[in-house]
Design an enzyme around this catalytic site. Structure first.
Site, PDB file in Angstrom:
ATOM      1  N   GLU A  34       0.823  -1.209   0.000  1.00  0.00           N
ATOM      2  CA  GLU A  34       0.000   0.000   0.000  1.00  0.00           C
ATOM      3  C   GLU A  34       0.857   1.260   0.000  1.00  0.00           C
ATOM      4  O   GLU A  34       0.495   2.261  -0.631  1.00  0.00           O
ATOM      5  CB  GLU A  34      -0.951   0.002   1.210  1.00  0.00           C
ATOM      6  CG  GLU A  34      -2.079  -1.014   1.120  1.00  0.00           C
ATOM      7  CD  GLU A  34      -2.996  -0.773  -0.073  1.00  0.00           C
ATOM      8  OE1 GLU A  34      -3.098   0.383  -0.536  1.00  0.00           O
ATOM      9  OE2 GLU A  34      -3.621  -1.736  -0.548  1.00  0.00           O
ATOM     10  N   TYR A 116      -6.367   7.079   3.619  1.00  0.00           N
ATOM     11  CA  TYR A 116      -6.562   6.045   2.606  1.00  0.00           C
ATOM     12  C   TYR A 116      -5.778   4.777   2.930  1.00  0.00           C
ATOM     13  O   TYR A 116      -6.321   3.667   2.930  1.00  0.00           O
ATOM     14  CB  TYR A 116      -6.155   6.579   1.230  1.00  0.00           C
ATOM     15  CG  TYR A 116      -5.913   5.475   0.227  1.00  0.00           C
ATOM     16  CD1 TYR A 116      -6.981   4.827  -0.373  1.00  0.00           C
ATOM     17  CD2 TYR A 116      -4.626   5.059  -0.082  1.00  0.00           C
ATOM     18  CE1 TYR A 116      -6.773   3.789  -1.272  1.00  0.00           C
ATOM     19  CE2 TYR A 116      -4.405   4.027  -0.983  1.00  0.00           C
ATOM     20  CZ  TYR A 116      -5.485   3.402  -1.566  1.00  0.00           C
ATOM     21  OH  TYR A 116      -5.270   2.366  -2.434  1.00  0.00           O
ATOM     22  N   ASP A 134      -9.536   6.914  -2.674  1.00  0.00           N
ATOM     23  CA  ASP A 134      -8.397   7.402  -3.443  1.00  0.00           C
ATOM     24  C   ASP A 134      -8.936   8.027  -4.727  1.00  0.00           C
ATOM     25  O   ASP A 134     -10.152   8.214  -4.881  1.00  0.00           O
ATOM     26  CB  ASP A 134      -7.403   6.278  -3.723  1.00  0.00           C
ATOM     27  CG  ASP A 134      -7.944   5.226  -4.669  1.00  0.00           C
ATOM     28  OD1 ASP A 134      -9.168   5.222  -4.960  1.00  0.00           O
ATOM     29  OD2 ASP A 134      -7.157   4.383  -5.139  1.00  0.00           O
TER      30      ASP A 134
END
Length: 333
Positions: A34, A116, A134
Site C-alpha cells: 500500500e 486512505y 483514493d
C-alpha cells in the site's frame, strides 16, 4: 445490502486481478504494497514489491535496514519520503512489540500512513469496515452520484467516506468492497474513455445516464510548474572510476548518488568539457533540465571532499533516476 453493492462484489469476484500482495497472509506485506502504491501504478509496483520483500522480509528486518540497501531497494520508484517513513514506522512497530496496529485510527498514527492507506490495511487485513477514498474511488462515485468538489482536498474525501461507510458495513466483506471499488476505477471507470458497458454500477450512474462522464470529477486548476536548470558532469579517473556526489542532509533525495554539478568541482575546468546533450524530467512540483557534459579522464584522481566518491561500480549504489538514465544514454563516456 443495496443491489449495487452486491453487483460490485459479484463483478470483483468474477474478474480477479492477480497481484502478489492480494491474499498475502502477512499484514506487513500488505502494508509495504500500500505504501508502494501511493501515487504509483500497479504494474510499476509488482517487481519492486517482490525485490523489497526479498531484501526485507519482516518488519524487524526493515527496522534494522541501513540507508544504502534501503534506498537501493526503492531506487527508481520515486517519492522517496515513502520508504524513509516506512522504516521509521517499522521501528515504532518493533518498539511496540512487532505487530502492526489493527485499526485505521491506530495505523494513522504511524509515519507515512494517512486516511486512505490506514483504511486499506485495516479493511483488507483486519476486516474493519472503513472505506478507502483514493483517486479511483472518488472518480467512480463522483460520476455515479454527480459529486462536485476537488477530491484532492480532505473535506470532499471525508464526505464520500461517510456516505460509503454504511454500504461497506452492509457488504459484510470490507476488504473485498474496498478492493472492488479501487479495481473498478483503475480498470473500468478510467479517467478517459471509461468502459461503461462493462460497469456493474452503470444502472445507477447518473453521469453515464446524462453522457457527462468527462465532467466528473471536476478537473483541478492547472498550475505552471517552476523550472530548475543545472548541469551534470561525467568525469572518470585514469582507472575508469566515475565521480559521484551524494545528496546531503534532509533533502528529498538524501542518500542517493548523482553526477556532480560542474560548479561543485574546483578541479574541473569548464573549458575542457564537451556537451553531450540535455536531460529533462518532470516531477510533481517542478521541471528539471540538466545540461549533460563530459570531461577527459583525470590522470591523477584528486582527493575529494566529503559527499563525493570515485566509484568503480555505480550500479551498486542507489542512484537518482536522472543519473541512471544519463549513464544509460551515454554508456561509452
Amino acid at each position: 445490502m443495496e443491489r449495487w453493492v452486491a453487483d460490485l462484489l459479484a463483478w470483483f469476484h468474477a474478474n480477479p486481478r492477480p497481484m502478489p500482495w492480494r491474499g498475502h497472509p502477512d499484514p506487513y506485506a500488505v502494508w509495504v504494497s500500500e505504501i508502494m502504491l501511493q501515487q504509483t501504478q500497479v504494474d510499476t509496483v509488482r517487481p519492486y514489491f517482490a525485490r523489497f520483500l526479498a531484501a526485507f522480509p519482516t518488519v524487524q528486518a526493515l527496522a534494522a535496514a541501513d540507508d544504502e540497501p534501503l534506498l537501493k531497494a526503492w531506487e527508481g520508484l520515486g517519492y522517496y519520503t515513502r520508504v524513509r517513513n516506512l522504516r521509521k514506522a517499522a521501528r515504532l512497530v518493533v518498539g511496540q512489540g512487532g505487530s502492526l496496529p489493527r485499526t485505521a485510527a491506530a495505523l494513522r498514527a504511524l509515519p507515512g500512513i494517512g486516511d486512505y492507506t490506514a483504511a486499506a490495511i485495516a479493511s483488507i487485513c483486519f476486516r474493519e469496515p472503513v472505506p478507502v477514498v483514493d483517486g479511483n474511488v472518488a472518480r467512480v462515485f463522483a460520476r455515479r452520484n454527480l459529486l462536485g468538489g476537488d477530491f484532492r482536498k480532505p473535506a470532499p474525501r471525508r464526505a464520500l467516506a461517510a456516505w460509503l461507510t454504511p454500504h461497506i458495513v452492509a457488504s459484510g466483506d470490507p476488504g473485498a468492497f474496498n478492493q472492488a471499488m479501487m479495481d473498478l476505477g483503475a480498470r473500468v471507470c478510467t479517467p478517459h474513455a471509461p468502459a461503461c458497458l462493462l460497469c456493474p454500477l452503470r444502472p445507477d450512474c447518473r453521469a453515464a445516464a446524462e453522457g457527462r462522464q468527462a465532467d466528473f470529477p471536476e478537473p483541478p486548476p492547472r498550475k505552471a510548474l517552476p523550472e530548475r536548470k543545472g548541469d551534470a558532469l561525467i568525469l572518470r579517473d585514469a582507472q575508469g572510476r566515475l565521480l559521484l556526489a551524494c545528496h546531503p542532509g534532509e533533502r528529498l533525495l538524501a542518500g542517493f548518488w548523482e553526477l556532480p554539478a560542474l560548479a561543485a568541482l574546483p578541479f574541473a575546468r569548464p573549458g575542457r568539457t564537451r556537451r553531450l546533450g540535455v536531460y529533462r524530467q518532470t516531477f510533481s512540483h517542478f521541471r528539471l533540465t540538466l545540461s549533460v557534459r563530459a570531461a577527459p579522464p583525470l590522470a591523477d584522481a584528486p582527493s575529494l571532499p566529503e559527499g563525493f566518491c570515485w566509484c568503480a561500480d555505480p550500479a551498486a549504489l542507489p542512484l537518482t533516476t536522472a543519473t541512471r538514465k544519463i549513464l544509460a544514454a551515454f554508456p561509452s563516456e
